[in-house]
Write an enzyme that holds these catalytic residues in place. Structure first.
Site, mmCIF file in Angstrom:
data_model
loop_
_atom_site.group_PDB
_atom_site.id
_atom_site.type_symbol
_atom_site.label_atom_id
_atom_site.label_comp_id
_atom_site.label_asym_id
_atom_site.label_seq_id
_atom_site.Cartn_x
_atom_site.Cartn_y
_atom_site.Cartn_z
ATOM 1 N N LYS A 245 1.689 -27.994 -43.231
ATOM 2 C CA LYS A 245 3.023 -28.580 -43.023
ATOM 3 C C LYS A 245 3.995 -28.041 -44.075
ATOM 4 O O LYS A 245 3.734 -28.167 -45.268
ATOM 5 C CB LYS A 245 2.926 -30.113 -43.103
ATOM 6 C CG LYS A 245 4.270 -30.845 -43.014
ATOM 7 C CD LYS A 245 4.094 -32.380 -42.978
ATOM 8 C CE LYS A 245 5.433 -33.116 -43.043
ATOM 9 N NZ LYS A 245 5.287 -34.590 -43.051
ATOM 10 N N ASP A 250 12.015 -34.027 -46.731
ATOM 11 C CA ASP A 250 11.966 -35.006 -45.643
ATOM 12 C C ASP A 250 12.827 -36.222 -45.982
ATOM 13 O O ASP A 250 12.420 -37.069 -46.770
ATOM 14 C CB ASP A 250 10.502 -35.427 -45.415
ATOM 15 C CG ASP A 250 10.357 -36.387 -44.235
ATOM 16 O OD1 ASP A 250 11.349 -36.567 -43.484
ATOM 17 O OD2 ASP A 250 9.249 -36.938 -44.063
ATOM 18 N N LYS A 257 14.893 -42.507 -44.283
ATOM 19 C CA LYS A 257 14.001 -43.274 -45.162
ATOM 20 C C LYS A 257 14.839 -44.258 -45.967
ATOM 21 O O LYS A 257 15.960 -43.935 -46.361
ATOM 22 C CB LYS A 257 13.269 -42.325 -46.122
ATOM 23 C CG LYS A 257 12.180 -41.503 -45.466
ATOM 24 C CD LYS A 257 11.476 -40.618 -46.475
ATOM 25 C CE LYS A 257 10.421 -39.742 -45.813
ATOM 26 N NZ LYS A 257 9.310 -40.492 -45.183
ATOM 27 N N ASP A 269 6.861 -32.415 -49.419
ATOM 28 C CA ASP A 269 6.378 -32.541 -48.044
ATOM 29 C C ASP A 269 5.966 -31.191 -47.436
ATOM 30 O O ASP A 269 5.644 -31.109 -46.259
ATOM 31 C CB ASP A 269 7.451 -33.232 -47.180
ATOM 32 C CG ASP A 269 6.857 -34.091 -46.074
ATOM 33 O OD1 ASP A 269 5.647 -34.392 -46.139
ATOM 34 O OD2 ASP A 269 7.594 -34.433 -45.127
ATOM 35 N N ASP A 328 11.354 -39.734 -38.405
ATOM 36 C CA ASP A 328 10.623 -39.555 -39.665
ATOM 37 C C ASP A 328 9.169 -39.134 -39.415
ATOM 38 O O ASP A 328 8.478 -38.713 -40.341
ATOM 39 C CB ASP A 328 10.682 -40.856 -40.484
ATOM 40 C CG ASP A 328 10.342 -40.643 -41.953
ATOM 41 O OD1 ASP A 328 10.262 -39.476 -42.376
ATOM 42 O OD2 ASP A 328 10.161 -41.643 -42.668
ATOM 43 N N GLU A 330 8.127 -36.481 -38.308
ATOM 44 C CA GLU A 330 8.528 -35.100 -37.981
ATOM 45 C C GLU A 330 7.406 -34.104 -38.245
ATOM 46 O O GLU A 330 7.373 -33.035 -37.644
ATOM 47 C CB GLU A 330 9.771 -34.724 -38.790
ATOM 48 C CG GLU A 330 9.514 -34.215 -40.217
ATOM 49 C CD GLU A 330 8.810 -35.222 -41.131
ATOM 50 O OE1 GLU A 330 8.941 -36.432 -40.881
ATOM 51 O OE2 GLU A 330 8.120 -34.801 -42.071
ATOM 52 N N ARG A 332 4.244 -34.177 -37.529
ATOM 53 C CA ARG A 332 3.423 -33.934 -36.332
ATOM 54 C C ARG A 332 4.164 -33.086 -35.307
ATOM 55 O O ARG A 332 3.550 -32.366 -34.530
ATOM 56 C CB ARG A 332 2.954 -35.277 -35.762
ATOM 57 C CG ARG A 332 4.061 -36.181 -35.299
ATOM 58 C CD ARG A 332 3.593 -37.618 -35.118
ATOM 59 N NE ARG A 332 3.468 -38.329 -36.389
ATOM 60 C CZ ARG A 332 3.052 -39.582 -36.511
ATOM 61 N NH1 ARG A 332 2.712 -40.281 -35.448
ATOM 62 N NH2 ARG A 332 2.961 -40.139 -37.695
HETATM 63 N N1 BES Z 1 6.231 -37.056 -45.182
HETATM 64 C C1 BES Z 1 6.018 -38.363 -44.673
HETATM 65 C C2 BES Z 1 4.693 -38.982 -45.113
HETATM 66 C C3 BES Z 1 4.521 -39.274 -46.581
HETATM 67 C C4 BES Z 1 4.815 -40.530 -47.063
HETATM 68 C C5 BES Z 1 4.006 -38.348 -47.436
HETATM 69 C C6 BES Z 1 4.615 -40.813 -48.402
HETATM 70 C C7 BES Z 1 3.823 -38.614 -48.781
HETATM 71 C C8 BES Z 1 4.121 -39.866 -49.258
HETATM 72 C C9 BES Z 1 6.027 -38.357 -43.138
HETATM 73 O O1 BES Z 1 6.826 -37.406 -42.550
HETATM 74 C C10 BES Z 1 6.487 -39.690 -42.680
HETATM 75 O O2 BES Z 1 7.594 -40.026 -42.971
HETATM 76 N N2 BES Z 1 5.639 -40.420 -41.984
HETATM 77 C C11 BES Z 1 5.959 -41.704 -41.488
HETATM 78 C C12 BES Z 1 5.390 -41.836 -40.093
HETATM 79 C C13 BES Z 1 5.820 -43.076 -39.369
HETATM 80 C C14 BES Z 1 7.294 -42.976 -39.044
HETATM 81 C C15 BES Z 1 5.004 -43.208 -38.125
HETATM 82 C C16 BES Z 1 5.330 -42.744 -42.409
HETATM 83 O O3 BES Z 1 4.206 -42.538 -42.870
HETATM 84 O O4 BES Z 1 5.994 -43.736 -42.689
HETATM 85 ZN ZN ZN Z 2 7.210 -35.701 -43.680
HETATM 86 ZN ZN ZN Z 3 8.818 -38.096 -42.271
#
Ligand code: BES
Ligand code: ZN
Ligand code: ZN
Length: 478
Positions: A245, A250, A257, A269, A328, A330, A332
């Site tokens: 990735k 992000d 966020k 990220d 968010d 994103e 995937r």
């Molecule tokens: N990059 C984040 C995941 C992340 C969170 C990495 C904290 C490192 C530390 C990812 O893109 C994300 O925001 N995921 C969301 C998914 C949700 C919207 C289903 C998450 O984990 O909140």
């Molecule tokens: Zn992310």
């Molecule tokens: Zn994200």
């Protein structure tokens, strides 16, 4: 990186580390009676690090410790090496000799690796770099356990880790998707792998709808980097593919966020992409006979004017339609396109690495990676074993089909998020939809980036994944 040299004799005037078993006679290193009795006394008190000051130099004795399992003993050894490294830097030592007289070759390896990993710094943006720089620049090793090849391998792996850490530590103000591609290419020129960079036009022509959707809110174009390391006589007929990735920042996009700190580490990220580049760098430098291809889709995720929106339906590279319910989620979206692109290689195995979910952090914290796989027990056991070996440990979560039920959409083939339950698994199930080959997904959101240092893992980017992939792939088909 520290300069590692093999030597057949240790200096009598430069500082010295003696790595010894607890019953070794250390008095031969002493120049006086009081020194001898001091050392004997320390050994009696079971001290594992003993320092003597010989005025023109330091001698640090490190007493090898035993553990029930080899992998724990190796980790303990790395940690002992961290302590020595800190001491030598504090004393402004530039060049040090190592007399490795203990008897376990695995510990020799771990000790040298520990010193290298601990000596890392990211100082690029300080005005007064020189003042902050570690003094230690060279380690001359006298050992019967490591030959020149093995020492070069440690150098290759640690350089790969350093590169990965640097990439993660670079902020968006430097590391755009374009810059990430250029950095990865530069690493390839240094290490001997080939890099091809797809830019926006090509990505459009390939209909990588996921990557393009995430990129729509950004002012910078996306990139898709292909790294190929193909040695002359590889052990594998079809490549192993590593997907990383490459989210250079992000914000969450329109599903922004919350500002209460949750964005503060999001330059990290792209840690999966950094791990892929660092691992292929190390494999290529160490000339490991395995054919490996890296795929790094890259963009930032922002709520710009034209940003993709919740309820959008996106047609992905493989034709799957996805209902976006949270911008968010994103990672995937961009990984799915890379995973379906990987099919054309008919790969033996695909491993993706991603800081994919906060759910993985909640579940296993900073000390483990969540794995989800369809590759079967044997392959998963192998990567877990590598995880133990390098102490980047892996926990497998189930890939049961019931979890995919959360991804059923009323308007498209899939939705990009499930409900609140089992978030790390549903993210994995989403990715699995785009695979038709043996596959391991590694959610490295916990260990990729630290708020404070932990032994040889520095604050910031840890380079997690490089040593894991190197260990796993150097054993591939062996
Ligand atoms: N990059 C984040 C995941 C992340 C969170 C990495 C904290 C490192 C530390 C990812 O893109 C994300 O925001 N995921 C969301 C998914 C949700 C919207 C289903 C998450 O984990 O909140
Ligand atoms: Zn992310
Ligand atoms: Zn994200």
């Amino acid at each position: 990186m520290l300069n590692l040299l093999k030597t057949s004799r240790v200096s009598k005037s430069e500082s010295l580390i003696v790595f010894a078993d607890k019953n070794a006679d250390l008095t031969v290193y002493c120049s006086s009676g009081p020194e001898k009795s001091f050392i004997k006394d320390c050994i009696r008190k079971k001290q594992s690090q003993i320092v003597i000051n010989q005025y023109n130099r330091w001698i640090v004795f490190v007493i090898a410790e035993d553990e029930k399992t080899l992998f724990r003993a190796k980790e303990k050894t790395r940690k002992q090496a961290v302590k020595v490294t800190a001491f030598l830097n504090e004393k402004k030592v530039k060049k040090v000799y190592l007399d490795d007289i203990q008897k376990n070759p695995a510990k020799s390896d771990a000790f040298v690796e520990g010193i290298c990993l601990a000596n890392y710094q990211f100082l690029k943006y300080f005005g007064k770099k020189k003042e902050k720089e570690n003094s230690l620049i060279s380690l001359s090793i006298k050992t019967k356990h490591l030959n020149q090849n093995e020492i070069s391998r440690i150098t290759a792996v640690c350089e790969g880790v350093y590169h990965a850490r640097n990439l993660v530590n670079e902020p968006l103000s430097f590391l755009s998707a374009e810059q990430l591609a250029l950095e990865v290419k530069k690493m390839g020129e240094e290490a001997g792998y080939a890099t091809e960079i797809f830019r926006k036009k090509k990505i459009e022509a390939l209909k990588m709808g996921g990557l393009l959707a995430v990129n729509r809110g950004s002012i910078d174009p996306p990139t898709f980097s292909i790294l190929e390391y193909k040695p002359e006589n590889p052990r594998n007929k079809k490549p192993v593919i590593l997907v990383g990735k490459g989210l250079v920042f992000d914000t969450g996009g329109l599903s922004l966020k919350p500002t209460s700190g949750s964005m503060d580490a999001m330059k990290s990220d792209m840690s999966g992409g950094a791990a892929v580049a660092g691992a292929i760098y190390a494999l290529s430098k160490a000339k490991v006979p395995v054919h490996v291809v890296g795929l790094i889709p890259a963009t930032d995720n922002r709520p710009g004017e034209n940003a993709y929106a919740p309820q959008d339906v996106i047609t992905m590279h493989d034709g799957t339609t996805v209902e976006v319910l949270n911008t968010d989620a994103e990672g995937r979206m961009i990984l799915a396109d890379a995973l379906s692109y990987a099919k054309k290689y008919k790969p033996e195995l695909v491993i993706d690495l991603a800081t994919l979910t906060g759910a993985a952090v909640v579940a296993v914290g900073r000390n483990a990676t969540v794995a989800i796989s369809n590759a079967g027990k044997k392959t998963v056991d192998k990567i877990k074993k590598s995880g133990d070996n390098v102490y980047e440990r892996i926990v497998e979560f189930p890939a049961w089909d019931e979890y995919a039920e959360q991804l059923v959409s009323g308007v498209a083939d899939l939705k990009n998020v499930g409900n609140r339950e089992a978030g790390a698994i549903t993210a994995g199930k989403f990715l699995q939809h785009f695979t038709d080959y043996p596959w391991i997904h590694l959610d490295i959101a916990g260990p990729a980036y630290l708020d404070s240092s932990d032994s040889y893992r520095p604050k910031g980017g840890t380079g997690m994944g490089v040593r894991l992939l190197f260990d796993f792939l150097s054993g591939w088909k062996k």
